[in-house]
Design an enzyme around this catalytic site. Structure first.
Site, PDB file in Angstrom:
ATOM      1  CG  ASP A  56     -19.599   0.334 -10.248  1.00 41.77           C
ATOM      2  OD1 ASP A  56     -18.885  -0.242 -10.279  1.00 41.77           O
ATOM      3  OD2 ASP A  56     -19.734   1.446 -11.105  1.00 41.77           O
ATOM      4  CB  ALA A 102      -8.224   5.061 -10.236  1.00 42.11           C
ATOM      5  NE  ARG A 110       2.165  -2.452 -11.236  1.00 40.50           N
ATOM      6  CZ  ARG A 110       2.612  -3.312 -10.585  1.00 40.50           C
ATOM      7  NH1 ARG A 110       3.981  -3.881 -11.109  1.00 40.50           N
ATOM      8  NH2 ARG A 110       2.115  -3.919  -9.595  1.00 40.50           N
ATOM      9  CG  ASP A 145       0.043  -5.002   0.911  1.00 39.70           C
ATOM     10  OD1 ASP A 145      -0.503  -5.828   1.947  1.00 39.70           O
ATOM     11  OD2 ASP A 145       0.402  -5.649   0.101  1.00 39.70           O
ATOM     12  CB  SER A 165      -8.109  -9.641   0.026  1.00 40.74           C
ATOM     13  OG  SER A 165      -7.556  -8.917  -1.301  1.00 40.74           O
ATOM     14  CG  ASP A 170      -0.535 -13.415  -3.442  1.00 40.01           C
ATOM     15  OD1 ASP A 170       0.151 -12.830  -4.077  1.00 40.01           O
ATOM     16  OD2 ASP A 170      -1.579 -12.736  -2.773  1.00 40.01           O
ATOM     17  CB  SER A 171      -1.639 -18.413   0.720  1.00 41.79           C
ATOM     18  OG  SER A 171      -0.746 -17.424   1.473  1.00 41.79           O
ATOM     19  NE  ARG A 173      -2.755 -16.045  -8.219  1.00 41.98           N
ATOM     20  CZ  ARG A 173      -2.988 -14.671  -8.292  1.00 41.98           C
ATOM     21  NH1 ARG A 173      -2.061 -14.095  -7.688  1.00 41.98           N
ATOM     22  NH2 ARG A 173      -3.733 -14.244  -9.222  1.00 41.98           N
ATOM     23  NE  ARG A 175      -2.351 -23.000   2.160  1.00 45.17           N
ATOM     24  CZ  ARG A 175      -2.959 -23.013   3.299  1.00 45.17           C
ATOM     25  NH1 ARG A 175      -3.954 -23.862   3.463  1.00 45.17           N
ATOM     26  NH2 ARG A 175      -2.641 -22.436   4.461  1.00 45.17           N
ATOM     27  CG  HIS A 197      -1.557  -8.936  -3.204  1.00 41.49           C
ATOM     28  ND1 HIS A 197      -1.571 -10.274  -3.685  1.00 41.49           N
ATOM     29  CD2 HIS A 197      -2.212  -8.363  -4.394  1.00 41.49           C
ATOM     30  CE1 HIS A 197      -2.374 -10.429  -4.787  1.00 41.49           C
ATOM     31  NE2 HIS A 197      -2.865  -9.403  -5.015  1.00 41.49           N
ATOM     32  CB  THR A 258      -6.749 -12.250 -11.710  1.00 38.41           C
ATOM     33  OG1 THR A 258      -6.717 -11.156 -10.813  1.00 38.41           O
ATOM     34  CG2 THR A 258      -5.272 -12.448 -12.520  1.00 38.41           C
TER      35      THR A 258
END
Length: 341
Positions: A56, A102, A110, A145, A165, A170-171, A173, A175, A197, A258
Site C-alpha cells: 500500500d 480510488a 459512482r 468487471d 473476483s 454473489d453466488s 450470498r 446459496r 457483479h 463489506t
C-alpha cells in the site's frame, strides 16, 4: 565480503542435487484497506499461501496491518507476513490480488469514482507486472468487471492470467439465502450468479440444484410432524434474487464496507489457483464468442487452476437468463466506452 553459497559436489566435482522441499507460495495483496487487510488475514488463517505480502502507498497503515496480523502468526498455519509501501514487496508473487481503489470524494458520482479507479489501475498495473510477470492476477476492486477489462488492456497479459473476483461472492450470498429458506446445508446447494457483479447480475435458476434435485422443482421437505417446509415458489426465488443484489448496500449502510465475505471468497479463488484445483467458480474474465457475447468481462462458471481461467463453461440457460446475460454485457460495454476502453 559476504559468504558465497556453493552447491555441494560429489567425488567427481559434479553438483549434488539438493533435497527438494515443498514449494513455497507467495501471495501479494495490493491495498491495505478493510478488504485488503481482511483478505491477507483470511488467506493466512486458511493456509492459502506460505508468504503473504501486503502493499500500500500508506507506509504506516500497511506496516501496522502486517504487524498486527504477524503478532498472531503462531495461531495460524505456518506462514510469513510482510507489509511495505515499496512495490518490490510483491516481487515474484504467484498470485497478486488487487483490492486498491480510488477513495470517493464528497459529491463524487459512482461513475467518476470508477473513472478514478481505472486511472489508478492504468498507473499501477505496469509496475506490478514488472515485478511479478508470471503471477496470476485477481482483480477485486469495484466496479470489478470494468476494472478487470481495463487491467487487461493496460497490462497486455493473456486473458487467462488476469481476471476478476466477479460473482463468486454473489453466488455465495445466493446459496446462503437458499440455505436459510430451504433448511438444506449450504454446501449441498449448487447455484450461480452470472453477469455483472452489480445491479444487472442474474441468478442461473435453470441450472441450479439442491442435492441432485433441480432447484426449480424443489418441493420442500416433509418434517416429522408431516408439514412441508422450505418450498421454493417463483415469488420466493424473485425475493431471494433481489436480496442478493441489495445485501451489499445493506451491509455498507450499517458498517461502511463489506470485507469478511469478500475476503473469504477471494481466499477461495487464491486456493483454487495455488493448489491447481480446477475448481468451477463464477469469476469475471474476458469473453470471446461466449453465447454470442464478446469483448467484455463478465462472470460465468469457469474452471480455475494454476494457469488462471482455464475454461469457461457454456452451461445451459433459459431464454430469459441468456437475454439477461446479454443485457448485462451491453450495460458494461456502454460504461467501458465512457472510459475510452
Amino acid at each position: 565480503m559476504p559468504h558465497e553459497h556453493r552447491p555441494e559436489t560429489d567425488d567427481l566435482g559434479h553438483a549434488e542435487p539438493r533435497p527438494q522441499g515443498r514449494r513455497t507460495t507467495k501471495l501479494a495483496v495490493v491495498g491495505a484497506g478493510s478488504v485488503g487487510a481482511t483478505m491477507a488475514y483470511a488467506a493466512l488463517m486458511r493456509g492459502a499461501a506460505r508468504t503473504v505480502a501486503l502493499y500500500d502507498i500508506n507506509a504506516a497503515k500497511v506496516e501496522a496491518e502486517a504487524l498486527d496480523i504477524g503478532h498472531g502468526i503462531q495461531f495460524m498455519p505456518m506462514a510469513d507476513v510482510v507489509g511495505s509501501d515499496d512495490i518490490e514487496v510483491c516481487r515474484d508473487a504467484d498470485v497478486v490480488v488487487v483490492t486498491a481503489g480510488a477513495k470517493q470524494k464528497p459529491g463524487q458520482s459512482r461513475l467518476d469514482l470508477a473513472q478514478a479507479t481505472v486511472s489508478l489501475v492504468r498507473t499501477m498495473l505496469p509496475q506490478l507486472v514488472e515485478v511479478a510477470p508470471d503471477a496470476i492476477y485477481v482483480m477485486v476492486t469495484n466496479p470489478v468487471d470494468i476494472v478487470t477489462y481495463a487491467a487487461l488492456k493496460v497490462s497486455g497479459l493473456p486473458d487467462n492470467q488476469l481476471f476478476g473476483s466477479g460473482t463468486v461472492l454473489d453466488s455465495s450470498r445466493l446459496r446462503y439465502l437458499l440455505h436459510r429458506h430451504t433448511g438444506v446445508a449450504v454446501q449441498n446447494i449448487h447455484a450461480y450468479i452470472a453477469g455483472e457483479h452489480g445491479d444487472s447480475e442474474i441468478p442461473l435458476w435453470s441450472s441450479a440444484s439442491i442435492g441432485s434435485v433441480p432447484l426449480t422443482e424443489w418441493p420442500g421437505m416433509i418434517g416429522p410432524d408431516g408439514r412441508t417446509t422450505g418450498r421454493l415458489e417463483p415469488a420466493d426465488r424473485e425475493k431471494i434474487a433481489e436480496e442478493v443484489v441489495n445485501s451489499a448496500y445493506r451491509i455498507i449502510a450499517g458498517k461502511g464496507a463489506t470485507n469478511y465475505a469478500v475476503a473469504l471468497a477471494g481466499s477461495r479463488i487464491i486456493e483454487a489457483v495455488l493448489n491447481d484445483e480446477n475448481r468451477i467458480l463464477p469469476v469475471s474474465s474476458l469473453l470471446q464468442d461466449y453465447r454470442g457475447i464478446s469483448d467484455v468481462c463478465l462472470s460465468v462458471p469457469s474452471v480455475v487452476g494454476r494457469q488462471g481461467v482455464q475454461a469457461r463453461l457454456e452451461i445451459s440457460m433459459s431464454d430469459d437468463e441468456l437475454q439477461g446475460l446479454q443485457r448485462s454485457a451491453h450495460a458494461l460495454r456502454d460504461v467501458a466506452r465512457q472510459f475510452g476502453l
